[in-house]
Design a protein around this motif. Sequence first.
Motif, mmCIF file in Angstrom:
data_model
loop_
_atom_site.group_PDB
_atom_site.id
_atom_site.type_symbol
_atom_site.label_atom_id
_atom_site.label_comp_id
_atom_site.label_asym_id
_atom_site.label_seq_id
_atom_site.Cartn_x
_atom_site.Cartn_y
_atom_site.Cartn_z
ATOM 1 N N GLU A 107 0.835 -1.175 0.066
ATOM 2 C CA GLU A 107 0.218 -0.142 -0.072
ATOM 3 C C GLU A 107 0.926 1.393 0.134
ATOM 4 N N ARG A 133 -0.500 3.826 -3.015
ATOM 5 C CA ARG A 133 -0.591 5.190 -3.018
ATOM 6 C C ARG A 133 -0.129 5.949 -4.091
ATOM 7 N N LYS A 168 -2.067 5.706 -7.025
ATOM 8 C CA LYS A 168 -3.237 6.091 -6.902
ATOM 9 C C LYS A 168 -4.135 4.799 -7.392
#
Length: 381
Positions: A222, A227, A230
């Motif tokens: 993650e 992140r 996106k």
Amino acid sequence: MHLSRALLSGLIATVTACGLAVSSSAAADQGHARTREAMEVMVEQDGVPGVLAQVEDGAGAWSGSAGTADYTTGRPRLALDRYRIGSLTKPFVATVLLQLESEGTLRLDDPVGRWLPDVRLGEYGAAVGGPHRSVTLRQLLGHTSGIPDYAADPALRRTYFSPRFLVHRWHSHTPEKLIERSLSRPPLFPPGTRWSYSNTNYLLAGMVIERATGRSYAAEIERRILRPLKLEDTALPGTSSRIPGQHGKEYSTLFVPGAHPPVRDVTRLNPSLAGASGEMISSGRDLVRFMRALVTGRLLPPRQLAEMRATRKAGSTDRYGLGLTERTLSCGVTVWGHDGTIHGSTTAAYTTADGTHTAAFNVNGDWSGDTRDLFEAEFCH
């Protein structure tokens, strides 16, 4: 839900006749007509519930679907549907481990025992009569460790790859317990001498990430991949049985042999049975974005990307690197990516080496074989 394959074929035909089976018209196919036809063939001839496609190439983005996302309601599959991606989890795990190597936290040729001393892999090479060799991190990622696949354990298969799965699908599993199933069996070959696909390798890789960083492989994926890129549709559910967000149903024959085995709704299941080898959920949009970013060097420095793409033979048309498959299609086009299967879902995402043509496909059923014909249609038209 319990439906026969014959009844499902009738439902599919009805949906097709009503014009609900294909979400993209021929006029809107943007050069992907052969791909759409191959998707329809899978639904009509292989009897799968539905097929979902997401493609990005020089003409832009295209999505298409055939069949249905839900036998009960008949709703079509939608471009932003999420689904389980099975072993497509592996490139995510491999990317994190290679990032850690680029940062100097570990080395690919570190013995696994350096990071997981309790797993007791130190004498594994000697156990098959070869010279003493320690299993390394490189061998985990490249499936050359010789460690048997826990998913091939006969007792596990009787429980989870049969109708008994319906009772046991809520159970939680730890990687340590799953790995024990593999290490209780003889090694397949001395480490590094051959290739054999084993989900156990990636359970171990996930444990190494946690030991090296102090955070779970899910947290590292993650933080390092989801992140920055996106990837908002992508998740690591752990022990949660839900698929979050918009999704259809996922169906399985529970690996029962025969011409028309019953089909079951297995949308909800505890994916800890797969763990770091295949627990993730994603969408076509996210998979296309991830695969393009990976092969074009957005996630790895050049040296680590070269290591990932250093392949060895893994089938008649495939070669395997470190969490990445190199596939040569019948027309001579070479694509890079990975396949993934888990109960109720078959997924694959591949891209050209320059990232200019990328495709992701999902079938919401697990009895259709593979998606090779879809990639042949998309990349060889």
